[in-house]
Design a protein around this motif. Structure first.
Motif, mmCIF file in Angstrom:
data_model
loop_
_atom_site.group_PDB
_atom_site.id
_atom_site.type_symbol
_atom_site.label_atom_id
_atom_site.label_comp_id
_atom_site.label_asym_id
_atom_site.label_seq_id
_atom_site.Cartn_x
_atom_site.Cartn_y
_atom_site.Cartn_z
ATOM 1 N N SER A 139 1.162 -1.131 0.347
ATOM 2 C CA SER A 139 0.211 -0.123 -0.124
ATOM 3 C C SER A 139 0.765 1.375 -0.361
ATOM 4 C CB SER A 139 -0.365 -0.760 0.718
ATOM 5 O OG SER A 139 -0.048 0.817 2.529
ATOM 6 N N LEU A 140 0.293 2.339 -0.773
ATOM 7 C CA LEU A 140 1.682 3.230 -0.586
ATOM 8 C C LEU A 140 1.277 4.314 0.519
ATOM 9 C CD1 LEU A 140 -0.481 5.072 -3.699
ATOM 10 C CD2 LEU A 140 1.733 3.929 -3.567
ATOM 11 N N SER A 141 0.834 4.060 1.800
ATOM 12 C CA SER A 141 0.572 4.920 3.079
ATOM 13 C C SER A 141 1.853 4.334 3.459
ATOM 14 C CB SER A 141 -0.697 4.031 3.821
ATOM 15 O OG SER A 141 -0.636 2.753 4.258
ATOM 16 N N TYR A 142 3.316 3.670 3.446
ATOM 17 C CA TYR A 142 3.898 3.259 4.440
ATOM 18 C C TYR A 142 5.261 4.640 3.724
ATOM 19 C CZ TYR A 142 5.874 1.474 -0.170
ATOM 20 O OH TYR A 142 6.872 1.179 -0.859
ATOM 21 N N LEU A 143 4.493 5.105 2.278
ATOM 22 C CA LEU A 143 5.342 5.871 1.921
ATOM 23 C C LEU A 143 5.925 7.440 3.638
ATOM 24 C CD1 LEU A 143 5.197 6.539 -2.055
ATOM 25 C CD2 LEU A 143 7.453 5.774 -0.389
ATOM 26 N N GLN A 144 4.026 7.200 3.706
ATOM 27 C CA GLN A 144 4.526 8.888 5.111
ATOM 28 C C GLN A 144 5.894 8.501 6.124
ATOM 29 O OE1 GLN A 144 1.365 8.683 7.481
ATOM 30 N NE2 GLN A 144 0.051 8.406 5.394
ATOM 31 N N GLN A 145 5.615 7.556 6.117
ATOM 32 C CA GLN A 145 6.481 6.701 7.616
ATOM 33 C C GLN A 145 7.831 6.030 7.245
ATOM 34 O OE1 GLN A 145 4.315 3.241 8.598
ATOM 35 N NE2 GLN A 145 5.666 2.735 10.272
ATOM 36 N N LEU A 146 8.479 6.203 6.091
ATOM 37 C CA LEU A 146 9.626 5.691 6.181
ATOM 38 C C LEU A 146 10.139 6.967 5.273
ATOM 39 C CD1 LEU A 146 9.598 2.621 3.240
ATOM 40 C CD2 LEU A 146 9.735 2.642 5.593
ATOM 41 N N PRO A 147 11.487 6.584 6.440
ATOM 42 C CA PRO A 147 12.371 8.309 5.745
ATOM 43 C C PRO A 147 13.136 7.753 4.864
ATOM 44 C CG PRO A 147 13.454 6.708 7.077
ATOM 45 C CD PRO A 147 12.036 5.691 7.054
ATOM 46 N N VAL A 148 12.908 7.333 3.190
ATOM 47 C CA VAL A 148 13.359 7.615 2.412
ATOM 48 C C VAL A 148 13.458 9.173 1.487
ATOM 49 C CG1 VAL A 148 13.029 4.938 1.790
ATOM 50 C CG2 VAL A 148 11.708 7.139 0.524
ATOM 51 N N ASP A 149 14.893 9.076 0.798
ATOM 52 C CA ASP A 149 14.749 10.460 -0.424
ATOM 53 C C ASP A 149 14.285 10.194 -1.476
ATOM 54 O OD1 ASP A 149 17.330 9.277 1.502
ATOM 55 O OD2 ASP A 149 16.605 11.756 1.797
ATOM 56 N N THR A 150 14.560 8.835 -1.992
ATOM 57 C CA THR A 150 13.996 8.391 -3.552
ATOM 58 C C THR A 150 13.273 7.814 -4.033
ATOM 59 O OG1 THR A 150 16.257 10.057 -4.039
ATOM 60 C CG2 THR A 150 15.558 9.021 -5.875
ATOM 61 N N LEU A 151 12.155 7.377 -4.923
ATOM 62 C CA LEU A 151 12.140 6.306 -5.269
ATOM 63 C C LEU A 151 12.469 5.935 -6.630
ATOM 64 C CD1 LEU A 151 8.314 7.127 -5.221
ATOM 65 C CD2 LEU A 151 9.845 6.104 -3.636
ATOM 66 N N LYS A 152 13.146 5.134 -7.427
ATOM 67 C CA LYS A 152 13.340 4.344 -8.440
ATOM 68 C C LYS A 152 12.193 3.833 -9.024
ATOM 69 C CE LYS A 152 18.278 3.110 -9.785
ATOM 70 N NZ LYS A 152 18.474 2.721 -9.295
ATOM 71 N N ILE A 153 11.420 4.742 -10.561
ATOM 72 C CA ILE A 153 10.445 4.122 -11.108
ATOM 73 C C ILE A 153 11.231 2.502 -11.887
ATOM 74 C CG2 ILE A 153 9.133 4.218 -13.182
ATOM 75 C CD1 ILE A 153 9.057 7.506 -12.639
ATOM 76 N N ASP A 154 10.334 1.628 -11.516
ATOM 77 C CA ASP A 154 10.912 0.019 -11.983
ATOM 78 C C ASP A 154 10.531 0.707 -13.437
ATOM 79 O OD1 ASP A 154 11.719 -2.711 -11.864
ATOM 80 O OD2 ASP A 154 10.040 -2.663 -12.798
ATOM 81 N N ARG A 155 11.819 -0.294 -14.207
ATOM 82 C CA ARG A 155 11.935 -0.525 -15.792
ATOM 83 C C ARG A 155 10.373 -1.111 -17.015
ATOM 84 N NH1 ARG A 155 14.090 -4.244 -19.257
ATOM 85 N NH2 ARG A 155 14.637 -6.045 -16.916
#
Ligand code: C2E
Ligand code: MG
Ligand code: MG
Ligand code: MG
Length: 291
Positions: free
Chosen positions: A187-203
């Motif tokens: 689910s997308l909800s975890y994105l607000q929780q994780l301290p990440v800086d970047t998303l890499k769009i899959d090929r």
């Protein structure tokens, strides 16, 4: 071991279970030896700013050439290493090799970073944080020199635990990236929780992207989502100028793929860097503070 399918019929040779197991054990032993002898190598694929065309960093990709079987695909290699309990020691080797190579390029190109893939088993290993800290410290590399790539599927098994681990890495000021974004089941909800800086769009979303098609809409959504959360985006698997145009138009900051360069052996990297323009000052780096 032959299986006789009646008189005159074709004889099928199938490896028995015992043979399969024996071969597998042999392969595990070979891998263990290769790790001990530092016989794995790394390739480096440049990551490029889609705005300025400058190189900002390299992704380290592990390579193993088996003495008899030849090149083992990284996906298979990772699976093998995980099953054999060798992924942690292999990961250590990858991390320290990647940082050592970066150190060689740094005098001329101080703002480059190296992006290292982590398997979930590594992420959960209690020594990871200390190890990362130790590698940076012993080589005197500032934390912006290292980015860690974690795949979405790896994070979801225990989101709270993953968050905690990533927070600890984040505390070292290392940048974190979610790899193959969009391919997991999360689910997308975890994105607000994780301290990440970047998303890499899959090929898989980049491959057939055309203005207005479904991949385009998905890429657009990922990019907008990332930006609204304050994250940057890297598109992977870029093979054509057309893909660059579309992705840049959508506001995707960075790209990686055969169009710019295939993964390079480490000895080719300096040459490559000397032929391309390399980012001199990154605002990111200023934000992170150069140690
Ligand atoms: P990944 O992290 O998503 O890496 C990108 C893969 O796409 C690499 O495959 C790269 O060679 C390939 N690639 C790059 N540009 C293009 C392009 O333009 N077109 C196409 N068709 N492919 C492109 P590779 O090196 O075979 O690695 C496969 C996967 O193995 C990686 O996917 C990563 O998940 C894993 N892996 C590789 N090295 C390591 C490592 O050191 N540690 C861990 N845990 N996993 C690794
Ligand atoms: Mg990756
Ligand atoms: Mg990827
Ligand atoms: Mg991928």
């Amino acid at each position: 071991y032959a299986k006789q399918k009646g008189r005159g019929a074709t004889v099928f040779y199938e490896p028995s279970m015992a043979t399969v197991v024996a071969e597998h054990l042999q392969l595990e032993a070979d891998l263990q030896r290769a790790i001990e002898r530092h016989q794995l190598s790394l390739n480096y694929q440049p990551i490029v700013s889609l705005k300025t065309q400058q190189i900002v960093g390299f992704e380290a990709l592990v390579r193993w050439s088996h003495p008899q079987r030849g090149f083992v695909s990284p996906i298979q290699l990772i699976k093998l290493a995980e099953k054999a309990g060798l992924i942690v020691s292999m990961g250590q080797l990858v991390l320290s090799q990647a940082c050592q190579h970066l150190l060689q390029w740094k005098p001329q190109f101080p703002n480059l970073y190296v992006s290292v893939n982590l398997s979930e088993i590594q992420l959960r290993h209690p020594n990871l944080i200390a190890e990362v800290e130790q590698v940076l410290k012993s080589l005197q590399l500032p934390p912006f020199s290292l980015k860690l790539e974690i795949t979405e599927s790896n994070l979801m098994e225990n989101i709270n635990h993953a968050t905690e681990l990533l927070e600890q890495l984040k505390a070292l000021k290392i940048r974190l990236l979610i790899d193959d974004f969009g391919t997991g089941y999360s689910s997308l909800s975890y994105l607000q929780q994780l301290p990440v800086d970047t998303l890499k769009i899959d090929r898989s979303f980049v491959q057939n992207i055309q203005v207005g098609n479904k991949d385009f809409e998905i890429a657009k959504t990922i990019i907008n989502l990332a930006h609204s959360l304050g994250l940057e985006v890297v598109a992977e698997g870029i093979e054509t100028g057309h893909q660059v145009e579309i992705l840049a138009q959508l506001g995707c900051e960075f790209g990686q793929g055969y169009l710019f360069s295939p993964p390079l052996v480490d000895t080719e990297v300096m040459n490559f860097l000397n032929q391309y323009s390399v980012r001199e000052q990154g605002t990111e780096n200023r934000e992170q503070g150069i140690a």
